[in-house]
Scaffold this motif. Sequence first.
Motif, PDB file in Angstrom:
ATOM      1  N   ASP A  87       0.766  -1.131   0.102  1.00 55.36           N
ATOM      2  CA  ASP A  87       0.179   0.123  -0.250  1.00 55.36           C
ATOM      3  C   ASP A  87       0.989   1.274   0.038  1.00 55.36           C
ATOM      4  OD1 ASP A  87      -2.265  -1.398  -0.236  1.00 55.36           O
ATOM      5  OD2 ASP A  87      -2.631  -1.435   2.310  1.00 55.36           O
ATOM      6  N   GLN A  88       1.803   1.250   0.791  1.00 55.12           N
ATOM      7  CA  GLN A  88       2.966   2.307   0.786  1.00 55.12           C
ATOM      8  C   GLN A  88       3.528   2.609  -0.650  1.00 55.12           C
ATOM      9  OE1 GLN A  88       5.229   1.146   4.218  1.00 55.12           O
ATOM     10  NE2 GLN A  88       4.320   2.498   5.459  1.00 55.12           N
ATOM     11  N   ALA A  89       3.953   1.512  -1.115  1.00 56.91           N
ATOM     12  CA  ALA A  89       4.671   1.735  -2.547  1.00 56.91           C
ATOM     13  C   ALA A  89       3.512   2.120  -3.407  1.00 56.91           C
ATOM     14  CB  ALA A  89       5.291   0.229  -2.939  1.00 56.91           C
ATOM     15  N   LEU A  90       2.596   1.680  -3.303  1.00 58.48           N
ATOM     16  CA  LEU A  90       1.375   2.050  -4.475  1.00 58.48           C
ATOM     17  C   LEU A  90       0.946   3.682  -4.251  1.00 58.48           C
ATOM     18  CD1 LEU A  90      -0.611   1.378  -6.827  1.00 58.48           C
ATOM     19  CD2 LEU A  90      -2.215   0.877  -4.704  1.00 58.48           C
ATOM     20  N   LEU A  91       1.038   4.032  -3.130  1.00 59.77           N
ATOM     21  CA  LEU A  91       0.572   5.395  -2.746  1.00 59.77           C
ATOM     22  C   LEU A  91       1.848   6.413  -3.191  1.00 59.77           C
ATOM     23  CD1 LEU A  91      -1.170   7.751  -1.448  1.00 59.77           C
ATOM     24  CD2 LEU A  91       0.028   7.170   0.909  1.00 59.77           C
ATOM     25  N   LEU A  92       2.992   5.926  -2.986  1.00 58.64           N
ATOM     26  CA  LEU A  92       4.102   6.631  -3.293  1.00 58.64           C
ATOM     27  C   LEU A  92       4.183   6.847  -4.902  1.00 58.64           C
ATOM     28  CD1 LEU A  92       6.996   5.540  -0.667  1.00 58.64           C
ATOM     29  CD2 LEU A  92       5.587   7.926  -0.926  1.00 58.64           C
ATOM     30  N   ARG A  93       3.949   5.752  -5.711  1.00 55.84           N
ATOM     31  CA  ARG A  93       3.945   5.732  -6.653  1.00 55.84           C
ATOM     32  C   ARG A  93       2.788   6.527  -7.594  1.00 55.84           C
ATOM     33  NH1 ARG A  93       3.983   6.641 -11.049  1.00 55.84           N
ATOM     34  NH2 ARG A  93       4.392   5.779 -12.950  1.00 55.84           N
ATOM     35  N   GLN A  94       1.641   6.732  -6.896  1.00 62.41           N
ATOM     36  CA  GLN A  94       0.666   7.640  -7.248  1.00 62.41           C
ATOM     37  C   GLN A  94       0.878   9.254  -7.111  1.00 62.41           C
ATOM     38  OE1 GLN A  94      -2.594   5.693  -4.873  1.00 62.41           O
ATOM     39  NE2 GLN A  94      -3.398   4.698  -6.704  1.00 62.41           N
ATOM     40  N   VAL A  95       1.743   9.522  -6.162  1.00 58.81           N
ATOM     41  CA  VAL A  95       1.873  10.876  -5.875  1.00 58.81           C
ATOM     42  C   VAL A  95       3.105  11.474  -6.527  1.00 58.81           C
ATOM     43  CG1 VAL A  95       0.670  10.737  -3.780  1.00 58.81           C
ATOM     44  CG2 VAL A  95       3.016  10.437  -3.497  1.00 58.81           C
ATOM     45  N   GLU A  96       4.145  10.454  -6.874  1.00 60.75           N
ATOM     46  CA  GLU A  96       5.420  11.080  -7.206  1.00 60.75           C
ATOM     47  C   GLU A  96       5.528  12.074  -8.519  1.00 60.75           C
ATOM     48  OE1 GLU A  96       6.743   7.109 -10.020  1.00 60.75           O
ATOM     49  OE2 GLU A  96       7.738   7.490  -8.175  1.00 60.75           O
ATOM     50  N   GLN A 102      -0.096  20.462  -6.254  1.00 64.92           N
ATOM     51  CA  GLN A 102      -1.179  19.338  -6.062  1.00 64.92           C
ATOM     52  C   GLN A 102      -0.756  18.605  -4.749  1.00 64.92           C
ATOM     53  OE1 GLN A 102      -0.131  17.615  -9.868  1.00 64.92           O
ATOM     54  NE2 GLN A 102      -2.198  17.781 -10.928  1.00 64.92           N
ATOM     55  N   LEU A 103       0.627  18.518  -4.398  1.00 65.76           N
ATOM     56  CA  LEU A 103       1.011  18.056  -3.308  1.00 65.76           C
ATOM     57  C   LEU A 103       0.338  18.669  -1.917  1.00 65.76           C
ATOM     58  CD1 LEU A 103       4.656  16.771  -3.869  1.00 65.76           C
ATOM     59  CD2 LEU A 103       2.815  15.305  -3.540  1.00 65.76           C
ATOM     60  N   GLN A 104       0.288  20.040  -1.951  1.00 62.74           N
ATOM     61  CA  GLN A 104      -0.047  20.818  -0.899  1.00 62.74           C
ATOM     62  C   GLN A 104      -1.647  20.560  -0.917  1.00 62.74           C
ATOM     63  OE1 GLN A 104       1.669  24.893  -0.613  1.00 62.74           O
ATOM     64  NE2 GLN A 104       3.091  24.354  -2.003  1.00 62.74           N
ATOM     65  N   GLU A 105      -2.256  20.282  -1.882  1.00 64.47           N
ATOM     66  CA  GLU A 105      -3.693  20.244  -1.906  1.00 64.47           C
ATOM     67  C   GLU A 105      -3.938  18.841  -1.475  1.00 64.47           C
ATOM     68  OE1 GLU A 105      -7.371  19.815  -5.181  1.00 64.47           O
ATOM     69  OE2 GLU A 105      -5.561  20.647  -5.720  1.00 64.47           O
TER      70      GLU A 105
END
Length: 300
Positions: A87-96, A102-105
């Motif tokens: 789950d952590q790997a997937l989340l990081l991949r989605q936000v990279e 967008q990150l601040q949002e």
Amino acid sequence: MSENRDKAGPDDSAFLLVVGERVRNARARRGMSRKILAKDSGVSERYLAQLESGAGNISILLLRQVARAMDLPITEFLGDRAPLTVDQALLLRQVEDLSSEQLQELQAFIRDRFGVASSVKRHIALIGLRGAGKTTLGQILATTFGLQFVEIAKEIEVEAGLSLNEIFDLYGQGAYRRFERRALERITADPAPKVIATGGSLPSEPATYAHLLTHCFTIWLKARPEEHMGRVVAQGDMRPMAGQSEAMADLKRILAQREALYARADMAFDTAGRTAEQAGADLVIALRAHPAWLAREAAE
């Protein structure tokens, strides 16, 4: 032995270059000269130069000394970390690939969705490199809004019971960072609103900077590199004039390293080409018109 030689190759050289670049960039973010880092870490300047160029295969123990001198985990240079869950790997991949905006949002959504309460930013904090005008403009803001003015450097000395020079001479950069964090936590814990002039390298300390951004309406005071240096010299510090071309190159490198960090402030204000009086008056006007400041005033 032959097996080790067979395994050595371009990948090893590339890794050493990455480690050296991480050390060099970390040192630049803190505004530390190689001489200061050598003194605080006990690693020679020559060895540090080889390390930063990627030519030095430094031992783990010596690298740990370098990390401790900058108050960083050794993993900052090696990139070691515990294995990620799926789950952590997937989340990081989605936000990279998200932009800074967008990150601040996303951060705001996570805070609101999962119940992380946002505190009222009672204090004003000024950030920026030395010579940006934090003390002068901070005093103007404090007088205009009827707030207490605080210089974090003086509060660090109160926290340590020592002068800044004594802190660095006796305990090094790591101790300075710890006293800086304690001083900031003490200042912001006081509910009486204040204007805080911070040290130029504070944003390079993630936990300390996150605390500042959470509790203070933060203003980045910008200026051209030539103005930064000129103002420091005008204050009576002639050190930048020794080896001026090298000092200017270091200054530009520090600014480049910190620009993305400074940009996380609630507001940016360019002091370039303005006298102190003009900058102070314009900053008050800009602050009063800023949406986030208006929201703060409404909350008060």
